[in-house]
Design a protein around this motif. Sequence first.
Motif, PDB file in Angstrom:
ATOM      1  N   GLY A 155      -7.256   8.127 -13.154  1.00 26.54           N
ATOM      2  CA  GLY A 155      -7.421   8.993 -11.602  1.00 26.54           C
ATOM      3  C   GLY A 155      -7.501   8.187 -10.987  1.00 26.54           C
ATOM      4  N   ARG A 156      -7.249   9.449  -9.361  1.00 28.26           N
ATOM      5  CA  ARG A 156      -6.574   8.971  -8.575  1.00 28.26           C
ATOM      6  C   ARG A 156      -8.133   9.895  -7.718  1.00 28.26           C
ATOM      7  N   GLN A 216      -8.938   7.354  -0.834  1.00 27.85           N
ATOM      8  CA  GLN A 216      -8.219   6.079  -0.925  1.00 27.85           C
ATOM      9  C   GLN A 216      -8.259   5.125  -1.925  1.00 27.85           C
ATOM     10  N   SER A 217      -8.665   5.139  -3.171  1.00 30.49           N
ATOM     11  CA  SER A 217      -8.686   4.253  -4.388  1.00 30.49           C
ATOM     12  C   SER A 217      -8.644   4.777  -5.935  1.00 30.49           C
ATOM     13  N   GLU A 244      -6.950   1.583  -3.022  1.00 32.81           N
ATOM     14  CA  GLU A 244      -5.694   1.971  -3.058  1.00 32.81           C
ATOM     15  C   GLU A 244      -4.717   0.329  -2.590  1.00 32.81           C
ATOM     16  N   LYS A 245      -5.272  -0.356  -1.635  1.00 32.37           N
ATOM     17  CA  LYS A 245      -4.383  -1.962  -1.127  1.00 32.37           C
ATOM     18  C   LYS A 245      -4.822  -3.049  -2.049  1.00 32.37           C
ATOM     19  N   LEU A 246      -5.585  -2.815  -2.642  1.00 33.52           N
ATOM     20  CA  LEU A 246      -5.448  -3.830  -4.115  1.00 33.52           C
ATOM     21  C   LEU A 246      -4.906  -3.364  -5.093  1.00 33.52           C
ATOM     22  N   ALA A 283       1.258  -1.186  -0.156  1.00 28.17           N
ATOM     23  CA  ALA A 283       0.199   0.415   0.056  1.00 28.17           C
ATOM     24  C   ALA A 283       0.619   1.430   0.064  1.00 28.17           C
ATOM     25  N   LYS A 284       0.436   2.389   0.212  1.00 22.44           N
ATOM     26  CA  LYS A 284       0.809   3.697   0.118  1.00 22.44           C
ATOM     27  C   LYS A 284       1.167   4.516  -1.681  1.00 22.44           C
ATOM     28  N   THR A 285       2.007   3.111  -2.638  1.00 26.11           N
ATOM     29  CA  THR A 285       2.289   3.514  -3.427  1.00 26.11           C
ATOM     30  C   THR A 285       1.274   4.778  -4.473  1.00 26.11           C
ATOM     31  N   VAL A 286       2.129   5.122  -4.676  1.00 30.01           N
ATOM     32  CA  VAL A 286       1.604   6.492  -5.931  1.00 30.01           C
ATOM     33  C   VAL A 286       1.915   6.083  -7.016  1.00 30.01           C
ATOM     34  N   TYR A 287       0.277   5.604  -7.687  1.00 29.15           N
ATOM     35  CA  TYR A 287       0.499   5.706  -9.135  1.00 29.15           C
ATOM     36  C   TYR A 287      -0.019   6.573 -10.233  1.00 29.15           C
TER      37      TYR A 287
END
Length: 73
Positions: A39-40, A45-46, A61-63, A5-9
């Motif tokens: 998009g973010r 947090q998705s 995000e966690k998936l 988790a916590k990676t910014v794509y």
Amino acid sequence: MRIEAKTVYKAGETVRYWGVKTGGLTWLSAEALTGKIIGRQREKQSYKIEGQSGTIHDVPEKLIEGGSEVKAG
């Protein structure tokens, strides 16, 4: 399945994801799906991801895993 988790794509980046969120429920997949970040949604947090079929999914995000090493099929 290892998910960090916590990676910014970035928009346009191809990633693998393990489920989607629909109507307040999270549906998990036994197999990784591949799609492109479009998009973010920071407050949720998705990410919005366009799947291979062209449908747009809301993915927590966690998936999500992947990044530059993921190749679109």
